[in-house]
Design an enzyme around this catalytic site. Sequence first.
Site: not given
Length: 377
Positions: A81, A325
Site C-alpha cells: 500500500c 483505497h
Amino acid sequence: MYINGIGRTKFGALTKTLPELTYEAMLNAVEDSPLDITDIDAIFVSNFLGGPLNGQLHFNSIIASLLPSLNIPIIRIETACASSSVALNQAINCLEKTPNIMIVGVEKMTGTHLISPTDAIAMAGDYKNDYEQGLIFPAAYALIAQQYMSTYGISHDALEQVSYINHKNANLNPLAHFYHKDVTVEMIKQSPRVASPLNLFDCSPLSDGAAAIIISSKKQSDRDVKILSSRIATDTISLTQRESLTSFNATKIASRKVYQDTGVTPDMIDILEVHDCFTISELLALEDLGFCRPGEAPELIENGSILPGGEHPVNTDGGLKADGHPIGATGLAQIYEIVTQLRGEAGKRQVSDPKLGLTQNIGGIGGTCGITLMEGI
Ligand code: COA
C-alpha cells in the site's frame, strides 16, 4: 524539487480497466501542468495487485503502449500500500539526471479477479507464517485495535469517530468512493462485525482508481508546490517480530528523518493525510507522527483538532476510509489532496490558508512507511 501537475480519477467500484484508469489520471496531470507529455523524461508506476488480481504484470510496458512514441524509461515500484509514496521517493532521487518525472499509481480491485481480493491483499503480509495461519488483513488490524483499546482503556467509540469524520469529509469530495453516502454514527455502530472489534465501517473499501503527479527539479509556475523532504523507512513484515503492536516504528523513523531534514516540527504542520486503512491506524499515525503522546489520539479527535476547521485537519478528502483505497494509487491521492489544499483549490473542503502539508503512507501492517512534507509557494 517541485510538484507542477496533479491528476486523478474518481475512486470507487468503476467499469474502467487498469490501462483506462492509468491513462485518465496521467492525462489529468498533464492538463494540470505547464509541461507537455513530451517534456517528461521518465515515468514511475506504482501498482500492487495487477499480477494476482488482474493477471497483468510488466505494467511499465502497458504505459509505454499508452504513450507509444515516447520510448522513455518507465519503472514499476511495488511496496504494497506504500507503493506510490515509495515510487515518488525513488523518482525524486533521479531528478538530477531526469529533470521532469511523472509518477502514476493505479489499482483495479473490483470486478472479475483471478483470486479473491482478501487473499491477494494478504500477500502484503507474511504469507507463509501469518496468512496461512488465518491472519488476513482485517484480523491483523483487529489485533492491533484490541491491544490499543486494552492498553489505553478506550472503547470502540473513538474508532467510530474516525470513521464518521472521514465519511463527513468525503461528502465534500466529488471524487471520493463514498461521496454522497450519508453516514451516521448509528449506522457505523450497527454495521456488521468484520473482525472483532472492527466493523464494516472501520475498514477501507475495495476501490478502483488512479492518481498521477509530475515533479521537476526546477520550478515551472506559481501553482507549483515544493517538496521539502521525502523519506521512507521499513520494519519487519510480521507483527510477531515487533516489540509493540500499538505503534508503527517505520512511521516514527521516517517522520523523524523528515523533521530533521527540514527543522519542521508537528505543531508547524497545517494539514495532513494519514493512512487510515482501518480506523485504528489513524490513531497510531497521529501518535507515531508526534501530534500527541501514545494513547492520546482519541483526545485529539474528541477536541476537534483534526476537523477541517481544527488545528491540524486530517484526511480532508475522506481518507482511505471514505475517499477509498485503490492500493497502488493511495499515496499519490494523498499528495493530490495536499497539493490541492496548499494551492487553495479545494473548494468546499478548503482549509484556512495552509502552508505546510504532510502525508503518511503505510505498506502492509506497518512494514513500509513513506512520509512526504510539502510547502505551498
Ligand atoms: N465501508 C463502508 N461500506 C462498505 C465498505 C467499507 N469498507 N465495503 C463495502 N461497503 C458497502 C458497499 O458499499 C455495499 O453497500 P450497498 O449495499 O449500500 O451498495 C455493501 O457494503 C456491501 O458491499 P460488498 O462489496 O459486498 O462488501 P464486502 O463484504 O465484499 O467487503 C470488506 C467488505 C470489509 C470485506 C472489504 O471492504 C474489505 O476487504 N476491506 C478491507 C480492504 C483492505 O484490507 N485493504 C488493504 C488495507 S491495508
